[in-house]
Design a protein around this motif. Sequence first.
Motif, mmCIF file in Angstrom:
data_model
loop_
_atom_site.group_PDB
_atom_site.id
_atom_site.type_symbol
_atom_site.label_atom_id
_atom_site.label_comp_id
_atom_site.label_asym_id
_atom_site.label_seq_id
_atom_site.Cartn_x
_atom_site.Cartn_y
_atom_site.Cartn_z
ATOM 1 N N ALA A 54 105.367 19.603 52.488
ATOM 2 C CA ALA A 54 104.638 20.916 50.996
ATOM 3 C C ALA A 54 103.571 21.630 50.939
ATOM 4 C CB ALA A 54 105.517 20.294 49.419
ATOM 5 N N GLN A 55 103.032 22.245 51.377
ATOM 6 C CA GLN A 55 101.498 22.380 51.087
ATOM 7 C C GLN A 55 100.885 23.226 49.747
ATOM 8 O OE1 GLN A 55 101.090 24.719 54.753
ATOM 9 N NE2 GLN A 55 99.454 22.909 55.667
ATOM 10 N N SER A 56 99.600 23.077 49.578
ATOM 11 C CA SER A 56 99.083 23.763 48.379
ATOM 12 C C SER A 56 99.723 25.353 48.227
ATOM 13 C CB SER A 56 97.748 23.696 48.622
ATOM 14 O OG SER A 56 96.527 24.378 47.755
ATOM 15 N N PRO A 57 99.978 25.999 47.361
ATOM 16 C CA PRO A 57 99.924 27.462 47.430
ATOM 17 C C PRO A 57 99.003 28.283 46.891
ATOM 18 C CG PRO A 57 100.128 26.303 44.766
ATOM 19 C CD PRO A 57 100.169 25.242 45.844
ATOM 20 N N HIS A 58 98.135 27.584 46.765
ATOM 21 C CA HIS A 58 96.349 28.146 46.754
ATOM 22 C C HIS A 58 95.996 28.456 47.974
ATOM 23 C CE1 HIS A 58 96.125 27.749 42.180
ATOM 24 N NE2 HIS A 58 96.423 26.273 41.874
ATOM 25 N N GLU A 59 95.513 29.489 47.930
ATOM 26 C CA GLU A 59 95.175 29.998 49.591
ATOM 27 C C GLU A 59 93.728 29.243 49.596
ATOM 28 O OE1 GLU A 59 94.529 33.467 52.654
ATOM 29 O OE2 GLU A 59 95.258 33.748 50.351
ATOM 30 N N VAL A 60 93.044 29.917 47.954
ATOM 31 C CA VAL A 60 91.043 30.230 47.959
ATOM 32 C C VAL A 60 91.968 29.159 46.397
ATOM 33 C CG1 VAL A 60 89.668 30.958 47.533
ATOM 34 C CG2 VAL A 60 90.888 31.681 49.219
ATOM 35 N N PHE A 61 91.551 28.294 46.173
ATOM 36 C CA PHE A 61 90.819 28.033 44.903
ATOM 37 C C PHE A 61 89.565 28.797 44.398
ATOM 38 C CE2 PHE A 61 90.772 25.349 40.995
ATOM 39 C CZ PHE A 61 92.170 25.014 41.066
ATOM 40 N N TYR A 62 89.332 29.187 43.483
ATOM 41 C CA TYR A 62 87.712 29.911 42.899
ATOM 42 C C TYR A 62 87.226 29.081 41.264
ATOM 43 C CZ TYR A 62 89.360 34.061 45.965
ATOM 44 O OH TYR A 62 90.461 34.013 46.792
ATOM 45 N N HIS A 63 86.012 28.792 41.817
ATOM 46 C CA HIS A 63 85.378 28.237 40.583
ATOM 47 C C HIS A 63 84.250 29.046 39.797
ATOM 48 C CE1 HIS A 63 87.079 24.426 41.260
ATOM 49 N NE2 HIS A 63 86.806 24.205 42.684
ATOM 50 N N TYR A 64 84.589 30.332 38.156
ATOM 51 C CA TYR A 64 83.838 30.206 37.888
ATOM 52 C C TYR A 64 82.665 29.644 36.321
ATOM 53 C CZ TYR A 64 85.420 35.314 38.532
ATOM 54 O OH TYR A 64 85.070 35.723 39.740
ATOM 55 N N ASP A 65 81.712 29.119 36.755
ATOM 56 C CA ASP A 65 80.318 28.757 35.469
ATOM 57 C C ASP A 65 80.772 29.510 34.426
ATOM 58 O OD1 ASP A 65 78.802 30.861 35.390
ATOM 59 O OD2 ASP A 65 77.149 30.193 36.186
ATOM 60 N N GLY A 66 79.832 28.839 33.449
ATOM 61 C CA GLY A 66 80.311 29.083 31.975
ATOM 62 C C GLY A 66 79.484 30.271 31.035
ATOM 63 N N LYS A 67 78.672 31.139 32.665
ATOM 64 C CA LYS A 67 78.506 32.388 32.324
ATOM 65 C C LYS A 67 78.967 33.512 33.335
ATOM 66 C CE LYS A 67 73.735 31.075 31.899
ATOM 67 N NZ LYS A 67 72.384 31.289 32.230
ATOM 68 N N ASN A 68 80.102 32.978 33.643
ATOM 69 C CA ASN A 68 81.416 34.273 34.417
ATOM 70 C C ASN A 68 81.123 34.408 35.890
ATOM 71 O OD1 ASN A 68 83.738 33.895 31.398
ATOM 72 N ND2 ASN A 68 82.335 35.539 31.467
ATOM 73 N N ARG A 69 80.010 33.180 35.994
ATOM 74 C CA ARG A 69 79.814 33.591 37.973
ATOM 75 C C ARG A 69 80.669 33.330 38.557
ATOM 76 N NH1 ARG A 69 73.352 32.074 36.613
ATOM 77 N NH2 ARG A 69 74.849 30.456 35.625
ATOM 78 N N LEU A 70 81.032 33.778 39.877
ATOM 79 C CA LEU A 70 81.674 32.772 40.816
ATOM 80 C C LEU A 70 80.631 32.514 41.510
ATOM 81 C CD1 LEU A 70 84.292 32.462 42.909
ATOM 82 C CD2 LEU A 70 83.824 34.642 43.235
ATOM 83 N N VAL A 71 80.555 31.010 41.251
ATOM 84 C CA VAL A 71 79.732 29.620 41.658
ATOM 85 C C VAL A 71 80.420 29.259 42.446
ATOM 86 C CG1 VAL A 71 78.058 29.738 39.685
ATOM 87 C CG2 VAL A 71 80.302 28.128 40.278
ATOM 88 N N ALA A 72 81.521 28.970 43.492
ATOM 89 C CA ALA A 72 82.143 28.390 44.619
ATOM 90 C C ALA A 72 83.608 28.307 44.667
ATOM 91 C CB ALA A 72 82.025 26.689 44.329
ATOM 92 N N LEU A 73 83.946 29.045 45.968
ATOM 93 C CA LEU A 73 85.949 28.470 46.195
ATOM 94 C C LEU A 73 85.658 27.709 47.072
ATOM 95 C CD1 LEU A 73 85.872 32.007 48.513
ATOM 96 C CD2 LEU A 73 83.995 31.444 47.355
ATOM 97 N N ARG A 74 87.002 27.013 47.600
ATOM 98 C CA ARG A 74 87.399 26.814 47.724
ATOM 99 C C ARG A 74 88.332 27.280 49.275
ATOM 100 N NH1 ARG A 74 88.737 19.885 47.464
ATOM 101 N NH2 ARG A 74 90.397 19.471 49.800
ATOM 102 N N LYS A 75 88.291 26.702 50.441
ATOM 103 C CA LYS A 75 89.907 27.150 51.712
ATOM 104 C C LYS A 75 89.773 25.648 52.301
ATOM 105 C CE LYS A 75 92.308 30.731 54.612
ATOM 106 N NZ LYS A 75 92.016 32.285 54.616
ATOM 107 N N GLY A 76 91.720 24.951 52.111
ATOM 108 C CA GLY A 76 91.906 23.966 52.608
ATOM 109 C C GLY A 76 90.503 23.455 52.662
ATOM 110 N N LYS A 77 89.422 22.617 53.846
ATOM 111 C CA LYS A 77 88.843 21.556 53.308
ATOM 112 C C LYS A 77 87.027 22.425 53.716
ATOM 113 C CE LYS A 77 87.275 21.536 58.736
ATOM 114 N NZ LYS A 77 87.228 20.811 59.621
#
Length: 486
Positions: A379-402
């Motif tokens: 079993a592996q994560s179903p997320h190819e990419v995990f996204y992080h938006y901040d309080g101003k709705n800006r895309l601030v970070a994303l994670r893929k694998g390590k």
Amino acid sequence: MMFLILRSCLPAVVAFGLAFCSVAVSEDSSSKKDASPNFIVIFCDDMGYADIGPFGAEGYQTPHLDQMAAEGMKFTDFYVGRSFCSPSRAALMTGCIPTRVGVGGNFGPHSKNGLNPEEETIADILKTKGYATACFGKWHLGHQPAFLPPNQGFDEYFGLPYSNDMWPFHPGVRHLPLEERLKKWPNLPLYNGLEVVNEAVQPEDQVQLTTQLTERAVDFIQRNHANPFFLYLPNPQPHVPLFVSDKYEGKTPRGLYGDVISEIDWQVGRIIETLQELNIDENTLIVFTSDNGPWLSYGDHAGSAKPLREGKGSNFEGGFRVSCLMRWPGVIPAGVVCKEVAGTIDLLPTIANFAEATLPERKIDGHDISKLIRGSENAQSPHEVFYHYDGKNRLVALRKGKWKLMFPQKYGTPIPGKGGLPGGGSKPHQLELSLFDLESDIGETTNLAEQHPDVVEELQMHAEEMRKDLGDGEESGPGRRPLGQL
């Protein structure tokens, strides 16, 4: 305590080093039960990554949470929707990145909006399958009646409408006369359903709140044990101001913060004991986690995110990544560590799957992680990419694998306070475009962007695809939906 750490059977280049492998647990083990499963989500407030025994707590013991981990699964790479209270709760309830459902920052006592009732919550989904639903604790998704739990899928509600520091005793106004304090922070109400049962919560009331919420939870389980139920227990603690009952006050070397976590640990033990007494333990999934990292400004009244960087309000791991335990005897393998990427946005689709309920018609961002929970082979994560938006709705970070890519941004390192008071602001910093290898550098200390331009380019392409959906900052995308408005 010993845990079985599951290593991937796939090559590291495929799995990006995020490991998970098989254990001897049948995927259809829960199908042997005739009844629909019960679900309990215990959601602490501002609890740090390292604040419980299974994640390295110091200065106090958490025996019930230790036992929960020994009998269940520890998730090391588990994320919330945002490192603030309201957006994090919106993500859990709806399975969406907070920006998608319009929740940017925190709601307060003067807010006129809240989570849109047109959004389907976990409770809404489970009501279609005949579940009894209850929310006991801090809601913080809008305090106007239209946005409170009874109008968001919950049969029962008892608790605070927003954070326990949003009251006339807030440190920022303590020096003012009461009349002036009330203009900024009105009295903190306590709700039972849609009725205010205490118009002005006092410190002595908060001392008893964890016990009251636990008693409500136990009573709800006892009354509904013969039918499927969903219990959402968003603890107001350990958010400051810290309060603990007499039975745990002064009990730990860590001081008041340790006392508070010890009482939460007691709460977990009391709930599991109740499930066992009613013989429904093996038909109940319990999830224990936090809404974001520790509020480091409060120093000795705050928790720890070690070994992660920063804490609440930050876009580093210490803000978004939280400790998480899951327990379901006979379904979740015992004593296992899951290092796959997952998050609170995954709870709605996962619970819907277990309950055989229909997913919301509107788009969500979470995925079913039932295979991870069961310990299914490879079993592996179903997320190819995990996204992080901040309080101003800006895309601030994303994670893929390590790999984690952070876009240029300003941030502050809090100056810690003492004795329940915040420190004197924060030290400002400017972060350049940064690439971190979270497998070898969990503390995000070394920027590898120049060494791996191909990885940076790949992650930037993923970012552009997400911006086409949700936009970035003030530039809205077609996937954003509106807040609920009065």
